[in-house]
Enzyme design. Structure first.
Site, PDB file in Angstrom:
ATOM      1  N   LEU A   1     -52.565  28.818 -29.105  1.00 17.49           N
ATOM      2  CA  LEU A   1     -52.668  28.307 -27.731  1.00 17.49           C
ATOM      3  C   LEU A   1     -53.185  29.419 -26.831  1.00 17.49           C
ATOM      4  CD1 LEU A   1     -49.459  26.122 -27.259  1.00 17.49           C
ATOM      5  CD2 LEU A   1     -51.701  25.499 -28.201  1.00 17.49           C
TER       6      LEU A   1
ATOM      7  N   ASP B   1     -51.628  38.431 -27.773  1.00 15.87           N
ATOM      8  CA  ASP B   1     -52.321  39.612 -27.237  1.00 15.87           C
ATOM      9  C   ASP B   1     -51.661  40.851 -27.853  1.00 15.87           C
ATOM     10  OD1 ASP B   1     -54.165  38.448 -25.100  1.00 15.87           O
ATOM     11  OD2 ASP B   1     -52.260  37.491 -24.682  1.00 15.87           O
TER      12      ASP B   1
ATOM     13  N   GLY C   1     -47.255  28.203 -25.073  1.00 15.47           N
ATOM     14  CA  GLY C   1     -47.057  29.615 -25.442  1.00 15.47           C
ATOM     15  C   GLY C   1     -46.320  30.354 -24.342  1.00 15.47           C
ATOM     16  N   HIS C   2     -46.744  30.142 -23.093  1.00 13.95           N
ATOM     17  CA  HIS C   2     -46.056  30.788 -21.967  1.00 13.95           C
ATOM     18  C   HIS C   2     -44.621  30.253 -21.842  1.00 13.95           C
ATOM     19  CE1 HIS C   2     -50.371  30.873 -20.466  1.00 13.95           C
ATOM     20  NE2 HIS C   2     -50.037  32.139 -20.365  1.00 13.95           N
TER      21      HIS C   2
ATOM     22  N   GLN D   1     -58.533  43.554 -14.350  1.00 13.00           N
ATOM     23  CA  GLN D   1     -58.683  43.518 -15.802  1.00 13.00           C
ATOM     24  C   GLN D   1     -59.868  42.677 -16.272  1.00 13.00           C
ATOM     25  OE1 GLN D   1     -54.633  41.692 -16.187  1.00 13.00           O
ATOM     26  NE2 GLN D   1     -55.545  40.566 -17.894  1.00 13.00           N
TER      27      GLN D   1
ATOM     28  N   GLY E   1     -46.472  37.835 -25.026  1.00  4.66           N
ATOM     29  CA  GLY E   1     -46.808  37.102 -26.252  1.00  4.66           C
ATOM     30  C   GLY E   1     -47.479  37.995 -27.281  1.00  4.66           C
TER      31      GLY E   1
HETATM   32  O1  PAF Z   1     -51.514  38.452 -20.697  1.00  7.30           O
HETATM   33  C1  PAF Z   1     -51.769  38.196 -19.504  1.00  7.30           C
HETATM   34  O2  PAF Z   1     -51.737  37.045 -19.070  1.00  7.30           O
HETATM   35  C2  PAF Z   1     -52.163  39.331 -18.587  1.00  7.30           C
HETATM   36  O3  PAF Z   1     -52.937  40.280 -19.237  1.00  7.30           O
HETATM   37  C3  PAF Z   1     -50.963  39.983 -17.879  1.00  7.30           C
HETATM   38  C4  PAF Z   1     -50.024  40.661 -18.882  1.00  7.30           C
HETATM   39  C5  PAF Z   1     -50.207  38.949 -17.099  1.00  7.30           C
HETATM   40  C6  PAF Z   1     -51.439  41.073 -16.918  1.00  7.30           C
HETATM   41  O4  PAF Z   1     -52.289  40.548 -15.941  1.00  7.30           O
END
Ligand code: PAF
Length: 278
Positions: free
Chosen positions: A182, A148, A34-35, A59, A145
């Site tokens: 994923l 989210d 996915g990344h 977060q 992505g």
């Molecule tokens: O989606 C993520 O992996 C995280 O929330 C992000 C956007 C890198 C911020 O830490």
């Protein structure tokens, strides 16, 4: 080209000076297909592709998986090199937050719904770190992505409301052959849970079919689906049919919709969504 690993903000700024087309792919590492899809989208659009890997403490809630979050830098770098990224920015917590981050971004009220209801402060932390990453890298485009979906929505608002000169590009959710989205958190699932996990996407698809066949009683559909998953051992945070343009609960006047869900298998919280129209 060899991937450059840069942990310091000052070195990154020096390296990026003079680059006139920069794409940023912010991540927390433990990269999967996915990344890599996001990196490929960035590669198609910019001369210089920067991926950031930073597990952002801001977060994570007190009882969340910050300490256990998978950290796999060597494997991540190999994947980024293969995908053609130029730079991976890997700051330490000290580098990103040398003093307490008392200035924060307050996201719009929608950040307190859906994932934000179960994770108070989560999107403040996301918006704040993304704003910092944007200011550090000063990208022309940034890629996120669609898995989210709420995060993407809030980042688009961040860019719009603060007039940031950044194009936000959204990458489609990548899935296993059985439909499971994923996610780095899939690695927490045992064999049985992994088998069950595919039901989340299947349930969302059933909801889409149901709505597209004419059922417009959204609260009833949400309640029935949630009950169905609960009976099968899931702990459901939410299943919600919303407008994909405002992210508010869908009304009968909305035609562009998204159904979003968050539910747990054991301690592992999975999220997924499907956009659709009626
Ligand atoms: O989606 C993520 O992996 C995280 O929330 C992000 C956007 C890198 C911020 O830490």
């Amino acid at each position: 080209m060899t991937l450059q690993i840069i942990p310091e903000i000052s070195s990154l700024r020096a390296r990026l000076a003079g680059e006139n087309s920069i794409a940023l792919v912010p991540t927390m590492g433990n990269l999967h297909a996915g990344h890599i899809h996001l990196v490929e989208l960035a590669r198609q659009r910019a001369g210089c592709v920067v991926t950031s890997i930073f597990v952002n403490p801001l977060q994570f809630g007190a009882n969340e998986d910050l300490d256990n979050y998978p950290r796999t830098l060597a494997e991540d770098c190999a994947k980024l090199q293969a995908a053609g990224a130029d730079i991976v920015f890997t700051p330490s917590v000290q580098e990103m937050y040398p003093t307490a981050q008392t200035m924060r971004i307050t996201p719009p009220p929608i950040a307190n719904e859906l994932c934000g209801a179960a994770r108070p402060g989560h999107f403040d932390g996301v918006a704040t770190v993304v704003m910092k990453l944007f200011n550090i890298v000063q990208p022309h485009i940034a890629v996120f992505g669609k898995k989210d979906f709420q995060q993407l929505f809030i980042i688009r608002e961040l860019v719009r409301q603060f007039n940031l000169p950044i194009d936000i590009i959204a990458g489609e959710t990548q899935r296993e052959h059985n439909g499971l989205a994923l996610s780095s958190r899939n690695g927490y699932l045992n064999e049985g849970q992994k088998l069950e996990a595919q039901r989340l996407y299947r349930t969302l698809k059933l909801i889409v079919d149901n709505v597209q066949q004419g059922n417009r009683d959204y609260p009833a559909i949400e309640a029935q689906s949630s009950q169905y998953l609960t009976q099968l051992g899931w702990i459901v945070d939410y299943i919600s049919i919303r407008s994909s343009t405002t992210l508010l609960p869908a009304s009968l006047d909305d035609h562009n919709l998204v159904v979003l869900a968050a539910a747990r298998q054991g301690n592992t919280r999975l999220i997924d969504n499907i956009e659709f129209s009626v």
